[in-house]
Design a protein around this motif. Structure first.
Motif, PDB file in Angstrom:
ATOM      1  N   LYS A 150       3.913 -36.518 -38.492  1.00 21.05           N
ATOM      2  CA  LYS A 150       3.678 -35.074 -37.729  1.00 21.05           C
ATOM      3  C   LYS A 150       3.076 -34.282 -38.402  1.00 21.05           C
ATOM      4  N   SER A 151       2.986 -33.854 -39.698  1.00 20.06           N
ATOM      5  CA  SER A 151       2.461 -32.990 -40.368  1.00 20.06           C
ATOM      6  C   SER A 151       1.060 -33.392 -40.584  1.00 20.06           C
ATOM      7  N   THR A 152       0.834 -34.476 -40.826  1.00 15.60           N
ATOM      8  CA  THR A 152      -0.798 -34.666 -40.940  1.00 15.60           C
ATOM      9  C   THR A 152      -1.485 -34.546 -39.458  1.00 15.60           C
ATOM     10  N   LEU A 153      -0.835 -35.015 -38.279  1.00 17.87           N
ATOM     11  CA  LEU A 153      -1.505 -34.577 -37.139  1.00 17.87           C
ATOM     12  C   LEU A 153      -1.460 -33.159 -36.776  1.00 17.87           C
ATOM     13  N   ALA A 154      -0.664 -32.302 -37.133  1.00 14.81           N
ATOM     14  CA  ALA A 154      -0.807 -31.055 -37.253  1.00 14.81           C
ATOM     15  C   ALA A 154      -1.688 -30.092 -37.967  1.00 14.81           C
ATOM     16  N   HIS A 155      -1.904 -30.782 -39.206  1.00 15.86           N
ATOM     17  CA  HIS A 155      -2.972 -30.273 -40.073  1.00 15.86           C
ATOM     18  C   HIS A 155      -4.275 -30.631 -39.520  1.00 15.86           C
ATOM     19  N   GLU A 160     -11.328 -37.312 -32.600  1.00 11.54           N
ATOM     20  CA  GLU A 160     -11.916 -36.168 -32.156  1.00 11.54           C
ATOM     21  C   GLU A 160     -10.910 -35.193 -31.676  1.00 11.54           C
ATOM     22  N   VAL A 161     -11.282 -33.948 -32.085  1.00 14.24           N
ATOM     23  CA  VAL A 161     -10.148 -32.970 -31.513  1.00 14.24           C
ATOM     24  C   VAL A 161     -11.089 -31.872 -30.785  1.00 14.24           C
TER      25      VAL A 161
END
Length: 136
Positions: free
Chosen positions: A112-117, A129-130
């Motif tokens: 979760k934190s990795t994705l949010a970061h 890609e984001v």
């Protein structure tokens, strides 16, 4: 945070758009413009054309319907701690559209934190890609 909690009412979408529609000929633009959360100057000036956007689905909106605010496609991130390899994200994709309330839920250590970061560009992904409002 004020207004940060979701409104959980399953029949809300059946109510339609709040307010009253304009009278015929009252507006030269989109009849939903005054009540739409995505309206722009174009919406007030020009009536949108009805276009096909899918099988048996049509939309009359200058923005193509509900806009995508954030899109992540096939995100991957691996951490290396000495000889140990931790695959924090493996092909994670998500789409957040305007007006949606989204929660990121998972067990401790699920990424979760990795994705949010990665989504806010504090970390760089190993792949994928984001896009924010369609831009990288």
């Amino acid at each position: 945070m004020i207004n940060a909690s979701a409104d959980f009412f399953p029949y809300k979408d059946l109510w339609g758009i709040a307010g009253s529609p304009p009278r015929p000929g009252e507006t030269g633009g989109c009849p939903f413009q005054a009540r739409c959360c995505q309206s722009s100057k174009t919406c007030a000036q020009k009536r949108p054309e009805l276009v096909h956007v899918g099988l048996q689905r049509q939309v009359a909106c200058h923005k193509g319907g509900i806009q995508t605010v954030l899109q992540a496609m096939d995100l991957r991130k691996t951490y290396h701690l000495g000889s140990k390899r931790i695959d924090a994200l493996q092909g994670v994709s998500l789409t957040v559209r305007r007006g949606e309330v989204v929660a990121l839920v998972g067990a401790s250590g699920s990424g979760k934190s990795t994705l949010a970061h990665i989504l806010v560009q504090v970390l760089v992904s190993d792949g994928g890609e984001v896009r924010f409002w369609g831009s990288r």
